[in-house]
Design a protein around this motif. Structure first.
Motif, PDB file in Angstrom:
ATOM      1  N   GLU A 179       0.859  -1.185   0.000  1.00 20.40           N
ATOM      2  CA  GLU A 179       0.000   0.000   0.000  1.00 20.40           C
ATOM      3  C   GLU A 179       0.892   1.230   0.000  1.00 20.40           C
ATOM      4  OE1 GLU A 179      -3.283   2.090   2.922  1.00 20.40           O
ATOM      5  OE2 GLU A 179      -2.951  -0.072   3.075  1.00 20.40           O
ATOM      6  N   LYS A 180       0.476   2.235  -0.751  1.00 17.02           N
ATOM      7  CA  LYS A 180       1.213   3.496  -0.721  1.00 17.02           C
ATOM      8  C   LYS A 180       0.261   4.591  -0.283  1.00 17.02           C
ATOM      9  CE  LYS A 180       0.265   5.109  -5.316  1.00 17.02           C
ATOM     10  NZ  LYS A 180       0.595   5.220  -6.674  1.00 17.02           N
ATOM     11  N   GLU A 181       0.818   5.536   0.420  1.00 15.25           N
ATOM     12  CA  GLU A 181       0.055   6.708   0.845  1.00 15.25           C
ATOM     13  C   GLU A 181       0.732   7.932   0.251  1.00 15.25           C
ATOM     14  OE1 GLU A 181      -0.801   9.136   4.942  1.00 15.25           O
ATOM     15  OE2 GLU A 181      -0.739   6.935   5.057  1.00 15.25           O
ATOM     16  N   THR A 194       3.557   0.722   2.885  1.00 16.11           N
ATOM     17  CA  THR A 194       3.302  -0.383   3.797  1.00 16.11           C
ATOM     18  C   THR A 194       3.492  -1.683   3.031  1.00 16.11           C
ATOM     19  OG1 THR A 194       1.747   0.930   5.097  1.00 16.11           O
ATOM     20  CG2 THR A 194       1.581  -1.474   5.298  1.00 16.11           C
ATOM     21  N   ALA A 241       1.223  12.078  -0.352  1.00 15.82           N
ATOM     22  CA  ALA A 241       1.137  13.370   0.321  1.00 15.82           C
ATOM     23  C   ALA A 241       0.970  14.442  -0.753  1.00 15.82           C
ATOM     24  CB  ALA A 241       2.403  13.633   1.137  1.00 15.82           C
ATOM     25  N   ILE A 264       5.271  10.252  -2.516  1.00 15.62           N
ATOM     26  CA  ILE A 264       4.945   9.116  -1.661  1.00 15.62           C
ATOM     27  C   ILE A 264       5.283   9.510  -0.233  1.00 15.62           C
ATOM     28  CG2 ILE A 264       5.456   6.711  -1.103  1.00 15.62           C
ATOM     29  CD1 ILE A 264       6.319   6.361  -4.060  1.00 15.62           C
ATOM     30  N   ARG A 265       4.296   9.413   0.656  1.00 11.74           N
ATOM     31  CA  ARG A 265       4.510   9.726   2.072  1.00 11.74           C
ATOM     32  C   ARG A 265       4.870   8.468   2.857  1.00 11.74           C
ATOM     33  NH1 ARG A 265       3.413   9.532   6.913  1.00 11.74           N
ATOM     34  NH2 ARG A 265       1.612   8.198   6.891  1.00 11.74           N
TER      35      ARG A 265
END
Length: 134
Positions: free
Chosen positions: A77-79, A91, A81, A87-88
């Motif tokens: 998973e990527k989050e 996971t 910003a 990429i913040r």
């Protein structure tokens, strides 16, 4: 020899060729950034590269030391910003079924955490990596 060659194709897609093998892949901008999300986005590839590198480095060590890694898989998973868009956090939830002893497992985890991609990512990118032993 150059590693790869990339061509842009409108709208917001690229076609990359791995020059040594001739294998190729396409990218598309993600849905939340004006794309259709039809292929991996460039940031998806970054996240995917991290896990692939971790598994590859573990495999290299296991092969050199005649260890059976067992079964490895993961969900990523990527989050993102904003301001700037980047990429913040990444996971990586690794599921590992193995008969290796605790000492070998810990050595291989350390190798994974220190793979070249992990060490190449900007220090502001949070890397949340978990191993679930099965």
């Amino acid at each position: 020899m150059t590693t790869s060659s990339i061509k842009y194709s409108h709208p917001l897609k690229t076609h990359a060729i791995h020059n040594r093998s001739g294998n190729s892949l396409n990218t598309d901008a993600p849905i939340d950034n004006n794309g259709k999300g039809e292929f991996f986005s460039p940031t998806d590839l970054t996240v995917t590269s991290l896990a692939s590198c971790m598994f590859t480095m573990m495999g290299i060590y296991a092969d050199k030391n005649e260890l059976d890694l067992g079964e490895l898989s993961c969900d990523l998973e990527k989050e993102m910003a904003a301001n700037p868009r980047r990429i913040r956090a990444i996971t990586v939830d690794i599921k590992w079924k193995t008969s290796l002893g605790q000492k070998e497992i810990e050595t291989l985890k350390k190798i994974a955490f220190n793979c070249p991609v992990a060490k190449s990512l900007h220090p502001e990118i949070e890397q949340n990596i978990t191993f679930t032993m099965q």
